[in-house]
Design a protein around this motif. Structure first.
Motif, PDB file in Angstrom:
ATOM      1  N   ALA A   1     -23.384 -11.138  55.738  1.00  0.00           N
ATOM      2  CA  ALA A   1     -22.725  -9.899  56.167  1.00  0.00           C
ATOM      3  C   ALA A   1     -21.282 -10.169  56.568  1.00  0.00           C
ATOM      4  N   PRO A   2     -20.310  -9.652  55.820  1.00  0.00           N
ATOM      5  CA  PRO A   2     -18.893  -9.913  56.143  1.00  0.00           C
ATOM      6  C   PRO A   2     -18.520  -9.445  57.545  1.00  0.00           C
ATOM      7  N   GLU A   3     -19.095  -8.315  57.990  1.00  0.00           N
ATOM      8  CA  GLU A   3     -18.739  -7.799  59.313  1.00  0.00           C
ATOM      9  C   GLU A   3     -19.266  -8.707  60.421  1.00  0.00           C
ATOM     10  N   LEU A   4     -20.379  -9.396  60.162  1.00  0.00           N
ATOM     11  CA  LEU A   4     -20.913 -10.338  61.144  1.00  0.00           C
ATOM     12  C   LEU A   4     -20.076 -11.607  61.153  1.00  0.00           C
ATOM     13  N   ALA A   5     -19.712 -12.100  59.985  1.00  0.00           N
ATOM     14  CA  ALA A   5     -18.865 -13.297  59.897  1.00  0.00           C
ATOM     15  C   ALA A   5     -17.517 -13.053  60.562  1.00  0.00           C
ATOM     16  N   ALA A   6     -16.996 -11.815  60.428  1.00  0.00           N
ATOM     17  CA  ALA A   6     -15.686 -11.498  60.983  1.00  0.00           C
ATOM     18  C   ALA A   6     -15.664 -11.563  62.504  1.00  0.00           C
ATOM     19  N   ARG A   7     -16.820 -11.477  63.139  1.00  0.00           N
ATOM     20  CA  ARG A   7     -16.891 -11.521  64.600  1.00  0.00           C
ATOM     21  C   ARG A   7     -17.016 -12.946  65.139  1.00  0.00           C
ATOM     22  N   CYS A   8     -17.139 -13.915  64.239  1.00  0.00           N
ATOM     23  CA  CYS A   8     -17.267 -15.308  64.649  1.00  0.00           C
ATOM     24  C   CYS A   8     -15.901 -15.897  64.992  1.00  0.00           C
ATOM     25  N   ASP A   9     -15.883 -16.896  65.882  1.00  0.00           N
ATOM     26  CA  ASP A   9     -14.640 -17.599  66.202  1.00  0.00           C
ATOM     27  C   ASP A   9     -14.137 -18.404  65.010  1.00  0.00           C
ATOM     28  N   ARG A  10     -15.079 -18.907  64.217  1.00  0.00           N
ATOM     29  CA  ARG A  10     -14.733 -19.751  63.070  1.00  0.00           C
ATOM     30  C   ARG A  10     -15.802 -19.572  62.005  1.00  0.00           C
ATOM     31  N   VAL A  11     -15.374 -19.643  60.752  1.00  0.00           N
ATOM     32  CA  VAL A  11     -16.296 -19.510  59.627  1.00  0.00           C
ATOM     33  C   VAL A  11     -16.165 -20.735  58.740  1.00  0.00           C
ATOM     34  N   VAL A  12     -17.304 -21.315  58.368  1.00  0.00           N
ATOM     35  CA  VAL A  12     -17.342 -22.470  57.476  1.00  0.00           C
ATOM     36  C   VAL A  12     -18.015 -22.049  56.178  1.00  0.00           C
ATOM     37  N   HIS A  13     -17.373 -22.352  55.054  1.00  0.00           N
ATOM     38  CA  HIS A  13     -17.909 -22.016  53.744  1.00  0.00           C
ATOM     39  C   HIS A  13     -18.649 -23.216  53.155  1.00  0.00           C
ATOM     40  N   LEU A  14     -19.799 -22.940  52.539  1.00  0.00           N
ATOM     41  CA  LEU A  14     -20.533 -23.977  51.823  1.00  0.00           C
ATOM     42  C   LEU A  14     -20.645 -23.609  50.350  1.00  0.00           C
ATOM     43  N   ARG A  15     -20.654 -24.636  49.526  1.00  0.00           N
ATOM     44  CA  ARG A  15     -20.871 -24.459  48.089  1.00  0.00           C
ATOM     45  C   ARG A  15     -21.540 -25.710  47.554  1.00  0.00           C
ATOM     46  N   ASP A  16     -22.682 -25.521  46.895  1.00  0.00           N
ATOM     47  CA  ASP A  16     -23.415 -26.641  46.287  1.00  0.00           C
ATOM     48  C   ASP A  16     -23.696 -27.755  47.283  1.00  0.00           C
ATOM     49  N   GLY A  17     -24.047 -27.379  48.503  1.00  0.00           N
ATOM     50  CA  GLY A  17     -24.439 -28.367  49.495  1.00  0.00           C
ATOM     51  C   GLY A  17     -23.293 -29.136  50.120  1.00  0.00           C
ATOM     52  N   ARG A  18     -22.078 -28.660  49.894  1.00  0.00           N
ATOM     53  CA  ARG A  18     -20.892 -29.323  50.449  1.00  0.00           C
ATOM     54  C   ARG A  18     -20.048 -28.309  51.196  1.00  0.00           C
ATOM     55  N   LEU A  19     -19.291 -28.781  52.175  1.00  0.00           N
ATOM     56  CA  LEU A  19     -18.324 -27.903  52.821  1.00  0.00           C
ATOM     57  C   LEU A  19     -17.229 -27.567  51.833  1.00  0.00           C
ATOM     58  N   ASP A  20     -16.965 -26.287  51.653  1.00  0.00           N
ATOM     59  CA  ASP A  20     -15.887 -25.833  50.774  1.00  0.00           C
ATOM     60  C   ASP A  20     -14.624 -25.752  51.621  1.00  0.00           C
ATOM     61  N   LEU A  21     -13.931 -26.869  51.722  1.00  0.00           N
ATOM     62  CA  LEU A  21     -12.780 -26.957  52.624  1.00  0.00           C
ATOM     63  C   LEU A  21     -11.666 -26.015  52.209  1.00  0.00           C
ATOM     64  N   ALA A  22     -11.484 -25.816  50.912  1.00  0.00           N
ATOM     65  CA  ALA A  22     -10.417 -24.927  50.442  1.00  0.00           C
ATOM     66  C   ALA A  22     -10.676 -23.500  50.878  1.00  0.00           C
ATOM     67  N   ALA A  23     -11.919 -23.031  50.718  1.00  0.00           N
ATOM     68  CA  ALA A  23     -12.270 -21.663  51.118  1.00  0.00           C
ATOM     69  C   ALA A  23     -12.196 -21.507  52.625  1.00  0.00           C
ATOM     70  N   THR A  24     -12.632 -22.534  53.358  1.00  0.00           N
ATOM     71  CA  THR A  24     -12.595 -22.478  54.808  1.00  0.00           C
ATOM     72  C   THR A  24     -11.157 -22.412  55.309  1.00  0.00           C
ATOM     73  N   GLN A  25     -10.275 -23.213  54.701  1.00  0.00           N
ATOM     74  CA  GLN A  25      -8.872 -23.224  55.104  1.00  0.00           C
ATOM     75  C   GLN A  25      -8.207 -21.883  54.773  1.00  0.00           C
ATOM     76  N   LYS A  26      -8.517 -21.330  53.614  1.00  0.00           N
ATOM     77  CA  LYS A  26      -7.934 -20.035  53.189  1.00  0.00           C
ATOM     78  C   LYS A  26      -8.332 -18.933  54.159  1.00  0.00           C
ATOM     79  N   ALA A  27      -9.600 -18.956  54.596  1.00  0.00           N
ATOM     80  CA  ALA A  27     -10.081 -17.917  55.532  1.00  0.00           C
ATOM     81  C   ALA A  27      -9.392 -18.023  56.866  1.00  0.00           C
ATOM     82  N   ALA A  28      -8.971 -19.246  57.237  1.00  0.00           N
ATOM     83  CA  ALA A  28      -8.349 -19.448  58.535  1.00  0.00           C
ATOM     84  C   ALA A  28      -6.871 -19.045  58.543  1.00  0.00           C
TER      85      ALA A  28
END
Length: 235
Positions: free
Chosen positions: A207-234
């Motif tokens: 749920a995007p609205e639930l993620a938006a209320r978090c202090d920080r969001v971490v993205h995962l893809r294929d069992g790995r941290l998606d650092l590029a997506a996480t950095q872009k969101a920040a």
């Protein structure tokens, strides 16, 4: 009971998870490095099958990591056996599942009181009643899960998770089985309970609205941290 530590409340170092499947070993998580600070609300997001729920289960010791280390409140979870992990979760963690996992033969009050009784609290039922009142279910305390709506069952599950005053609250798609109105109500309750008890909250959500209320969001893809997506969101 809160354990005092100056380190991150939860730390994963090269945490991996592999499971035996029909075609052999399946790599679920790949060397995850992640730190969570006390009082933080962390969202875990990513496509289906990315390993979000597996990561949450590893954080709570519900799945044993195949490699690396997981430290919670200064304790090495990867060095604990099943009994020690169960005691640690009882004393320091609350878990909320998408599918509620209530005991069908127990009333709402009994479901909430059970972990308190197991922890040896003499006032288990008084505390359970207070938590049910906090989630708006005072009048439903004597009802069994089958007599409750999905939204009400999730409220009972929330009350059960927070009743022992956990240091860490883990939530796996807490609104996934609910309609929009009930999902929004559960979101509000989840954050209200976090604020009231001062717990660190880590949740898996689509749920995007639930993620938006978090202090920080971490993205995962294929069992790995998606650092590029996480950095872009920040940014």
């Amino acid at each position: 009971m809160t354990m005092q530590t100056t380190a991150p409340i939860l730390r994963l170092q090269e945490a991996s998870l592999s499971l035996n499947g029909n075609t052999g070993v399946v790599e679920i998580l790949h060397q995850i490095d992640l730190e969570v600070t006390a009082g933080e609300t962390l969202g875990l997001i990513g496509p289906s099958g990315s390993g979000k729920s597996s990561l949450l289960m590893v954080m709570g010791g519900l799945e044993q990591a195949s490699g690396g280390t997981i430290t919670a409140l200064g304790q090495d979870l990867t060095a604990m056996n099943e009994d020690a992990l169960a005691r640690f979760r009882r004393d320091h963690m609350g878990v909320v599942f998408q599918s509620f996992h209530l005991i069908p033969t127990m009333t709402a009050l009994e479901n909430v009181a059970t972990p308190l009784e197991l922890a040896g609290h003499a006032d288990a039922f008084e505390r359970a009643q207070a938590e049910l009142e906090a989630v708006g279910l005072r009048a439903r305390a004597g009802h069994f899960p089958a007599q409750l709506s999905g939204g009400e069952q999730q409220r009972v599950a929330l009350a059960r998770a927070v009743a022992p005053r956990p240091d860490i609250l883990l939530a796996d798609e807490p609104t996934g089985n609910l309609d929009e109105a009930n999902g929004r109500a559960i979101m509000d309750l989840l954050f209200d309970l976090r604020d009231r008890h001062g717990a660190t909250l880590i949740m898996v959500t689509h749920a995007p609205e639930l993620a938006a209320r978090c202090d920080r969001v971490v993205h995962l893809r294929d069992g790995r941290l998606d650092l590029a997506a996480t950095q872009k969101a920040a940014e």
